[in-house]
Structure formats: C-alpha cells, structure tokens
Design a protein around this motif. Structure first.
Motif, PDB file in Angstrom:
ATOM      1  N   GLN A 162       0.824  -1.210   0.000  1.00 34.62           N
ATOM      2  CA  GLN A 162       0.000   0.000   0.000  1.00 34.62           C
ATOM      3  C   GLN A 162       0.860   1.262   0.000  1.00 34.62           C
ATOM      4  O   GLN A 162       0.580   2.208  -0.705  1.00 34.62           O
ATOM      5  CB  GLN A 162      -0.914   0.014   1.238  1.00 34.62           C
ATOM      6  N   THR A 163       1.894   1.226   0.848  1.00 30.87           N
ATOM      7  CA  THR A 163       2.813   2.370   0.892  1.00 30.87           C
ATOM      8  C   THR A 163       4.055   2.021   0.064  1.00 30.87           C
ATOM      9  O   THR A 163       4.090   0.987  -0.583  1.00 30.87           O
ATOM     10  CB  THR A 163       3.214   2.681   2.343  1.00 30.87           C
ATOM     11  N   LEU A 164       5.051   2.875   0.126  1.00 27.46           N
ATOM     12  CA  LEU A 164       6.265   2.600  -0.647  1.00 27.46           C
ATOM     13  C   LEU A 164       7.053   1.468  -0.005  1.00 27.46           C
ATOM     14  O   LEU A 164       7.028   1.319   1.224  1.00 27.46           O
ATOM     15  CB  LEU A 164       7.124   3.865  -0.732  1.00 27.46           C
ATOM     16  N   PRO A 165       7.759   0.671  -0.807  1.00 25.79           N
ATOM     17  CA  PRO A 165       8.443  -0.494  -0.232  1.00 25.79           C
ATOM     18  C   PRO A 165       9.495  -0.126   0.806  1.00 25.79           C
ATOM     19  O   PRO A 165      10.281   0.792   0.607  1.00 25.79           O
ATOM     20  CB  PRO A 165       9.126  -1.134  -1.447  1.00 25.79           C
ATOM     21  N   ARG A 194      11.889  -2.322   4.037  1.00 25.58           N
ATOM     22  CA  ARG A 194      12.376  -3.665   4.343  1.00 25.58           C
ATOM     23  C   ARG A 194      11.283  -4.539   4.971  1.00 25.58           C
ATOM     24  O   ARG A 194      11.159  -5.719   4.672  1.00 25.58           O
ATOM     25  CB  ARG A 194      13.564  -3.566   5.294  1.00 25.58           C
ATOM     26  N   GLN A 195      10.464  -3.945   5.819  1.00 25.35           N
ATOM     27  CA  GLN A 195       9.453  -4.708   6.552  1.00 25.35           C
ATOM     28  C   GLN A 195       8.328  -5.214   5.635  1.00 25.35           C
ATOM     29  O   GLN A 195       7.663  -6.173   5.949  1.00 25.35           O
ATOM     30  CB  GLN A 195       8.810  -3.847   7.649  1.00 25.35           C
ATOM     31  N   GLN A 196       8.138  -4.507   4.522  1.00 21.02           N
ATOM     32  CA  GLN A 196       6.992  -4.841   3.687  1.00 21.02           C
ATOM     33  C   GLN A 196       7.275  -5.932   2.669  1.00 21.02           C
ATOM     34  O   GLN A 196       6.369  -6.371   1.989  1.00 21.02           O
ATOM     35  CB  GLN A 196       6.518  -3.588   2.949  1.00 21.02           C
ATOM     36  N   VAL A 197       8.537  -6.285   2.520  1.00 25.76           N
ATOM     37  CA  VAL A 197       8.862  -7.226   1.448  1.00 25.76           C
ATOM     38  C   VAL A 197       8.976  -8.648   1.983  1.00 25.76           C
ATOM     39  O   VAL A 197       9.526  -8.838   3.016  1.00 25.76           O
ATOM     40  CB  VAL A 197      10.175  -6.789   0.779  1.00 25.76           C
ATOM     41  N   PHE A 248       8.818   3.816  -9.817  1.00 29.89           N
ATOM     42  CA  PHE A 248       8.932   3.290  -8.451  1.00 29.89           C
ATOM     43  C   PHE A 248       7.601   3.385  -7.716  1.00 29.89           C
ATOM     44  O   PHE A 248       7.155   2.438  -7.070  1.00 29.89           O
ATOM     45  CB  PHE A 248      10.020   4.043  -7.688  1.00 29.89           C
ATOM     46  N   VAL A 249       6.984   4.548  -7.838  1.00 31.20           N
ATOM     47  CA  VAL A 249       5.723   4.766  -7.139  1.00 31.20           C
ATOM     48  C   VAL A 249       4.622   3.833  -7.667  1.00 31.20           C
ATOM     49  O   VAL A 249       3.798   3.327  -6.912  1.00 31.20           O
ATOM     50  CB  VAL A 249       5.323   6.256  -7.268  1.00 31.20           C
ATOM     51  N   ASN A 250       4.634   3.589  -8.969  1.00 30.54           N
ATOM     52  CA  ASN A 250       3.588   2.745  -9.549  1.00 30.54           C
ATOM     53  C   ASN A 250       3.876   1.255  -9.452  1.00 30.54           C
ATOM     54  O   ASN A 250       2.978   0.460  -9.190  1.00 30.54           O
ATOM     55  CB  ASN A 250       3.351   3.143 -11.008  1.00 30.54           C
ATOM     56  N   MET A 251       5.123   0.883  -9.687  1.00 24.33           N
ATOM     57  CA  MET A 251       5.448  -0.555  -9.637  1.00 24.33           C
ATOM     58  C   MET A 251       5.648  -1.024  -8.192  1.00 24.33           C
ATOM     59  O   MET A 251       5.391  -2.166  -7.864  1.00 24.33           O
ATOM     60  CB  MET A 251       6.701  -0.851 -10.458  1.00 24.33           C
ATOM     61  N   ARG A 252       6.159  -0.111  -7.377  1.00 21.07           N
ATOM     62  CA  ARG A 252       6.434  -0.395  -5.956  1.00 21.07           C
ATOM     63  C   ARG A 252       7.274  -1.656  -5.768  1.00 21.07           C
ATOM     64  O   ARG A 252       6.959  -2.520  -4.939  1.00 21.07           O
ATOM     65  CB  ARG A 252       5.144  -0.456  -5.151  1.00 21.07           C
ATOM     66  N   LEU A 279       3.527   6.839   9.575  1.00 21.68           N
ATOM     67  CA  LEU A 279       2.980   7.985  10.327  1.00 21.68           C
ATOM     68  C   LEU A 279       2.789   9.192   9.419  1.00 21.68           C
ATOM     69  O   LEU A 279       1.782   9.892   9.505  1.00 21.68           O
ATOM     70  CB  LEU A 279       3.912   8.357  11.486  1.00 21.68           C
ATOM     71  N   ALA A 280       3.786   9.405   8.529  1.00 19.96           N
ATOM     72  CA  ALA A 280       3.703  10.540   7.613  1.00 19.96           C
ATOM     73  C   ALA A 280       2.495  10.394   6.693  1.00 19.96           C
ATOM     74  O   ALA A 280       1.746  11.353   6.484  1.00 19.96           O
ATOM     75  CB  ALA A 280       4.990  10.641   6.799  1.00 19.96           C
ATOM     76  N   ALA A 281       2.297   9.187   6.175  1.00 19.34           N
ATOM     77  CA  ALA A 281       1.158   8.946   5.273  1.00 19.34           C
ATOM     78  C   ALA A 281      -0.153   9.135   6.020  1.00 19.34           C
ATOM     79  O   ALA A 281      -1.088   9.756   5.504  1.00 19.34           O
ATOM     80  CB  ALA A 281       1.247   7.545   4.691  1.00 19.34           C
ATOM     81  N   ASP A 282      -0.207   8.626   7.257  1.00 25.21           N
ATOM     82  CA  ASP A 282      -1.429   8.750   8.067  1.00 25.21           C
ATOM     83  C   ASP A 282      -1.740  10.208   8.414  1.00 25.21           C
ATOM     84  O   ASP A 282      -2.898  10.570   8.603  1.00 25.21           O
ATOM     85  CB  ASP A 282      -1.313   7.925   9.353  1.00 25.21           C
ATOM     86  N   SER A 283      -0.685  11.018   8.518  1.00 21.58           N
ATOM     87  CA  SER A 283      -0.923  12.421   8.890  1.00 21.58           C
ATOM     88  C   SER A 283      -1.209  13.290   7.668  1.00 21.58           C
ATOM     89  O   SER A 283      -1.251  14.512   7.765  1.00 21.58           O
ATOM     90  CB  SER A 283       0.257  12.978   9.688  1.00 21.58           C
ATOM     91  N   GLY A 284      -1.366  12.684   6.516  1.00 23.67           N
ATOM     92  CA  GLY A 284      -1.818  13.415   5.332  1.00 23.67           C
ATOM     93  C   GLY A 284      -0.740  13.816   4.347  1.00 23.67           C
ATOM     94  O   GLY A 284      -1.017  14.493   3.365  1.00 23.67           O
ATOM     95  N   ILE A 285       0.501  13.399   4.603  1.00 25.77           N
ATOM     96  CA  ILE A 285       1.582  13.748   3.664  1.00 25.77           C
ATOM     97  C   ILE A 285       1.500  12.804   2.460  1.00 25.77           C
ATOM     98  O   ILE A 285       1.347  11.593   2.624  1.00 25.77           O
ATOM     99  CB  ILE A 285       2.962  13.637   4.354  1.00 25.77           C
ATOM    100  N   ASN A 286       1.610  13.384   1.282  1.00 29.78           N
ATOM    101  CA  ASN A 286       1.577  12.566   0.072  1.00 29.78           C
ATOM    102  C   ASN A 286       2.970  11.979  -0.147  1.00 29.78           C
ATOM    103  O   ASN A 286       3.867  12.617  -0.714  1.00 29.78           O
ATOM    104  CB  ASN A 286       1.145  13.425  -1.121  1.00 29.78           C
ATOM    105  N   ILE A 287       3.148  10.755   0.349  1.00 25.41           N
ATOM    106  CA  ILE A 287       4.485  10.132   0.299  1.00 25.41           C
ATOM    107  C   ILE A 287       4.910   9.835  -1.143  1.00 25.41           C
ATOM    108  O   ILE A 287       6.091   9.825  -1.451  1.00 25.41           O
ATOM    109  CB  ILE A 287       4.550   8.850   1.163  1.00 25.41           C
ATOM    110  N   PHE A 288       3.951   9.601  -2.006  1.00 20.33           N
ATOM    111  CA  PHE A 288       4.269   9.270  -3.400  1.00 20.33           C
ATOM    112  C   PHE A 288       4.799  10.498  -4.146  1.00 20.33           C
ATOM    113  O   PHE A 288       5.788  10.422  -4.869  1.00 20.33           O
ATOM    114  CB  PHE A 288       3.033   8.699  -4.104  1.00 20.33           C
TER     115      PHE A 288
END
Lengths: 334, 344
Positions: A326-329, A331-334, B120-124, B201-210
């Motif tokens: 869901q978030t960016l990869p 170490r914990q997520q892989v 990176f953001v799309n393929m993850r 935490l950053a994502a949960d607080s509304g920061i667009n990490i992507f």
C-alpha cells in the motif's frame, strides 16, 4: 442447495483477486521462474527456427551461467538472512588473484583451488565480521569492500594480466572439473539450505530476526554460517574464472555483484530473504539471463540493445513476481 | 541571542569545519615534508579542488535525497550519463554554450529521475532492484546514442565557462541556497523529514508520500546531471559504458555523503554537512595524489578510512555508553571509599 447454485450466488472474483490467489500459492515462487525460463527457450526456439534447441547451445548457456549461478547460489545464503552483499564480484576477483599467484608460485593446481576457496571464505567472513561484530550494515560494508578489494587487486596486478598455465587450465576444464565442483557445491547448498536446521534458522532469521532471537536462535552464528557457505561458492567461482581464461585481470568481477543480484531476483527470490528463499533461485536466474542473452544474440540483436531488453524483461518479471504494498516499499513490507 | 546560544552555535560550526581543516593541515604538513610543496600549491590545484568538490557535492547530495529514506537508487550513475550525454550533445548541436549544456543536462537528468520515480511509485518494487533494471536500460540508451561517443567537451567552443573558478563557485553557492531552502525550509523538506522518521505515520498524517518520493527522484536526477557536467568539463570527455559500470560513481560518492550527514548533524543541516564531507574527501584525495601515490593505493587508503569511519559511526553510542559507565563506576568507588573512611 447444489454446488452450482452456491457458485452462482457467490460474488465474482476480479482479475486482480485471481492473480493474487495464484501469486500467493506456495508453489508459485518455484514454478514462476521455471515457466519463464521455459517460455524464453520456447520463444527463441521458435524465433530461430529450432536452432536454439541445439545441444551446443544448451551447453553454451550452462557454461555461461555456471560462474554467475555458483555466485548466486552462494549469495542466496546471505540474502536469505536479510543481509545484502554486492561485493561478491570483487571478492571473487581477489580470491582468483590469490589463487593464480599461489599456482604461479607452486605450480600445484590443487593448492590453487584450496587457496582460492580459503581466500573466498576468509574474505567473506571478514565482511561478516564487519557487520556482526562492528554493527556496520552489510550493504555499507559491501560498498566499501567493492572499492577496497578492487583497489587491492589493482595494486597486486597493476596494468598487467596475471597469466596462469593455459595447458593446466585446459586439462581441468576438459576433465569436467567445473561441472563436478559445481554439482557437488550445489548439492551441498541444497542439503544445508533445505534439509538441515541451520537452513531453517537462516530462513527464520531472514523472515523476522527479533522473533528468531527470542526463540533461542543465534542470528550472529547464522550470519557467519551464511557468509561461510557463500565464501565457498565465491572461491569456487574464482577457480572457474581462472580456468576459463587462464588469466586474471583487473576487469574480473567488475559489476558481477549486480549480475548476481539480478540472477537471484530473476530466479524468484526476494533480496530481503525470508521463508520463501531457496538455494536454487540463483541457478534458475543465471540460466534465464544466459538463455535470454544467447537467444537475443541468435536473433541478431546487438549487445547494447540486449542490455536494454534484459533490463526491461528483468523489471517486468520482478513486477509480476512481487507484491505491491500500500505504501512505498521498505524492508518490513517485502 | 544569549551567550550560551552563541557559544553553542560557535561550537557546532567549529565541529563542522574541524574535519576539512584537519585534513588540510595534516596533508599540508605531510606533502611539504615529502615533496616540498603544499596541498594547494598553484591555481591549477585550486581549480581541480573546486571542480572535484562540486562534482562530489552534487552527487553526494543526490544520494542523500533518497538514501536516507531507505531508497538506494543504483541508477543515479546511469541517470548522470543520460543527462549529460543527451543534454550536453543537444546543447552542443544548438551551440548553447557551457550554461546551455549545464541547464539541458539538468533538465534531462531530472526527467530521467522523474521516470524512475514514477515507475517506483507505480510498480512499488524494491528501489535497489528498480535501480538495477533502470541502470541497464539507461546505459543501453546512453551507450547507443551519439555513435557510442558519449559527450566530448575537450576543444569545444564556448564551454570554457564550466572550468571558470568564479562560475563554479557561483553554481556551488546557488546549489547550496536552493538545496538549503528545499531541504530545510520548504514543505517538501518538512514532509521529507517526516517520511524519513516514519513513512506510515507521515502517510497517516496526510503527507503525500508518493509525490514527495517522485520529487526526491527528480531532484536527485537533476543533481547527478549537474555533477556529470562538471566531471566532464574536468576530464574533457564522458565515455558511456555497459554492464552496470555507471554504479561506480554511486559507490565512490558514498563516503562524502555519509561523512557529510555526520558533519551536518552538528549544525542540523545536511546540505552544509555534505559540502564539508565533499571538501574533506577531495582534500584527502588531492593530498594523496600530491604524494605521487598510485590510484589503487589512494583508494585503499581512502576506503580503509571509510570503513574505519563507518565502524566509528556505528559504535560511537556504545563508546559513549562505556565512557559514562566508567565515570559512574569511578564515582561509585570514590563514594564508597569516602563512606568507608567516614565509618573508620
């Protein structure tokens, strides 16, 4: 209510759900690289009008894959524990240099093999010590060691190429030393990895080191075992390199750490290890890379374009074979 | 500002500059003793130092953009090749001069970074793995383009400005200002630091990490291209290579980056810290080269120091703990002795 009626009432699965079910099947990580390899062979077989199926081509592919395959099998032990070492190419170069020097001093091929393997083990154990005792991240150690080992090899060899008796190399090659040594090493790795408690511990530690430590496993000891096993493979690959060309130069091993990682990932293994790790991913990946290279060359594509195609195929296969968090990869997520 | 704050700030700045100054003094003494000449004995030396420092600084800053957020972008070297070879050659075709080469290279480098970021953001998939794949692709393009010649600046007209000390200094100052603003005072910088702390935490607080991630990649691409232009101006040519040879520039700039992060922690500014790291490493390289040591011997010394530094960095907290423990034991022993004396 009949089964058909139940099926009719059930919600239809989307394509993503179906793909997810297939990918989560325990045998997927094993079958996927094999299917890809067979697909590549079939496609190039058809594209070359059956020439690709020749015995010589398969022998050529295996010969090309043997060094990368040995190295990738070796590093799969390290990757399994969640550590990364991309310095294996340069470690191999230094082991090959030491092996060649020992041969030139003694004229004894057995001593050359033994010294290369011992050098490989000691150098890998040195990397491990930096990580385990001094706590430096294994990837950072590897980055330093790439430069350091490369500089040491350059210092020893200078601009010259270190020649080794070509006749001896040919004898070793014709006697099937490479095949025998590789098969023995591969079987040893398979046994240690899949049939012993040490192998299970490596996978457990790669999956969750804290949990493994709390169940009484010694992560440091396991890391030493993984680097030791990798050292044997690196030493063997060094011997294979010497006998293939009868020489060692500063170019040996450059960028090989990346090739090895590429092969391991193509073989269906996560570079962050864990329970899904296996010892044969490296060999499968190395064969895939070699088959792809050979096939593209036979079709008439230039080596420059081959590299680009290799990169694109690599990314596509990794994308198909990996989870999308869901978030960016991390170490914990892989 | 009270006296304590001024004193603290002065101490921090002193800690920041002490390493480059120490490296300079040590090599000034060694070089004078061995060769009779100092580290910087001519204008040419100064030019070499400036050019190599700016190259190293740009590359180390580019690595810093992603590495601290857990993304090791191995394609940075290949992005540098793409930016310089395409940007540089297009600028040369249109006779845009040195500034044109720099600007176009930065733009193409940024576009390469954008591509990697978007993928990176799309393929993850893992950043390192993506980096390997993109390196293979970028190297293929940069090698195949322009007749495999890469970028040749040697003997070209209107490109002398890239070797001009004032221009290099101006670019360096501009870079520091822009990077300080972006990293220390912009929303992008705040978000980046939050993500560095905890992505979840950053994502949960509304920061667009992507979005932040893509911006980091774009910035890194632009910076490596800038580094590549100054490196090419220094060497005369930029020869493309295959087989992931571009990774060498990523690995060789890790030392100044790690050193810079450590130095930057004293003043809480990684932008200035990385500059300190780049200056220190390049002074070290210049000092060693003045001793007429071979390239491989220089590398052995530099990377041994890198290893020692990493060991120190990783274990400094343990050393601090042991030091405090010693003090505590000593204090306890003294207290016990005093009590014993009082009783007797």
């Amino acid at each position: 209510m009949s089964d058909t009626e139940i099926m009719k009432g059930a919600p239809r699965l989307s394509l993503t759900d179906r793909v997810s079910i297939v990918k989560n099947n325990p045998s997927f990580s094993f079958t996927f690289p094999i299917v890809v390899l067979l697909l590549i062979i079939s496609v190039f077989g058809a594209a070359t009008g059956g020439d690709f199926f020749g015995k010589n081509i398969f022998v050529g592919i295996f010969n090309q894959a043997i060094i990368i395959g040995t190295m990738a099998t070796a590093v799969s032990f390290i990757y399994t524990t969640g550590n990364l070492d991309i310095s294996v190419g340069n470690t191999m170069a230094l082991s090959a240099t030491i092996g060649a020097l020992v041969y030139n001093l003694t004229g004894n091929a057995n001593l050359m093999v033994v010294s290369a393997i011992i050098s490989g083990i000691l150098l890998m154990l040195f990397n491990c010590t930096m990580s385990v005792i001094f706590g430096v991240k294994s990837i950072t150690v590897a980055i330093v060691m790439i430069q350091l080992y490369s500089a040491i090899v350059s210092n020893i060899l200078g601009p010259e190429t270190l020649k080794v008796d070509y006749a001896m190399c040919k004898i070793m090659e014709n006697a099937g030393f490479r095949y025998a040594a590789f098969i023995i090493y591969f079987i040893l790795c398979f046994i240690v990895f899949h049939l012993t408690s040490a192998g299970r511990e490596l996978r457990f530690i790669g999956g969750n080191e804290i949990c493994a430590n709390q169940t009484g496993m010694n992560a440091n000891k396991a890391k030493y075992i993984s680097f030791f096993m990798a050292g044997i493979g690196v030493g063997l690959a060094a011997v294979f390199t010497i006998i293939r060309t009868g020489s060692v130069s500063t170019e040996v091993g450059n960028g090989m750490g990346m090739d090895v990682m590429l092969a391991t990932v193509l073989g269906g293994m996560s570079i962050f290890g864990g329970a899904k790790s296996n010892s044969y991913a490296g060999l499968l990946g190395a064969l895939t890379v070699s088959a792809l290279n050979k096939g593209l060359l036979m079709v008439g594509i230039s080596p420059t374009v081959i590299q680009g195609v290799r990169g694109a195929v690599f990314l596509l296969l990794v994308y198909m074979n990996s989870e999308r968090p869901q978030t960016l990869p991390t170490r914990q997520q892989v | 500002m009270n006296h304590k704050t001024v004193s603290y700030k002065l101490q921090s700045v002193l800690k920041l500059i002490i390493l480059p100054v120490a490296v300079y003094i040590i090599f000034e003494i060694i070089d004078r003793l061995v060769t009779g000449k100092g580290v910087i004995s001519s204008k040419a030396d100064l030019r070499v130092l400036f050019r190599t420092v700016i190259t190293c600084y740009c590359f180390a800053m580019a690595l810093n953009c992603n590495l601290l957020l857990g993304r090791m972008d191995l394609s940075a070297g290949a992005q540098m090749f793409m930016g310089c070879i395409f940007g540089g050659n297009i600028a040369l075709q249109f006779n845009l001069g040195g500034i044109g080469i720099l600007v176009l290279s930065i733009v193409i480098g940024a576009l390469c970074g954008l591509l990697v970021g978007v993928l990176f953001v799309n393929m993850r998939i893992l950043p390192m793995v993506l980096g390997i794949g993109m390196t293979l692709i970028f190297e293929c393009f940069s090698f195949g383009a322009y007749n495999q010649q890469g970028l040749m600046l040697y003997g070209k007209k209107n490109v002398e400005i890239l070797s001009n000390l004032t221009f290099i200094l101006l670019v360096a100052i501009l870079l520091i200002l822009v990077m300080t603003f972006l990293f220390q005072h912009s929303t992008f910088g705040y978000s980046r630091r939050a993500i560095q702390g905890s992505q979840k935490l950053a994502a949960d607080s509304g920061i667009n990490i992507f979005k932040n991630c893509i911006l980091c990649y774009v910035l890194a691409g632009a910076l490596v291209a800038c580094a590549g232009v100054f490196d090419t101006a220094y060497k005369g040519t930029l020869t493309p290579g295959l087989g992931m040879s571009s990774n060498g520039s990523v690995f060789s700039n890790m030392f100044p980056m790690f050193l810079g992060i450590w130095l930057g922690s004293f003043v809480r500014n990684p932008v200035i810290g990385v500059l300190g790291g780049a200056v220190s490493v390049k002074l070290l390289t210049l000092g060693l080269s003045k001793l007429a040591l071979g390239g491989s011997t220089q590398n052995i010394i530099i990377y041994s120091l890198f290893l020692i530094f990493m060991i120190y960095r990783t274990n400094s907290s343990k050393m601090e703990y042991l030091k405090k423990k010693k003090v505590r034991i000593k204090l306890a022993q003294e207290t016990r002795r005093e009590r014993h004396l009082q009783i007797t």
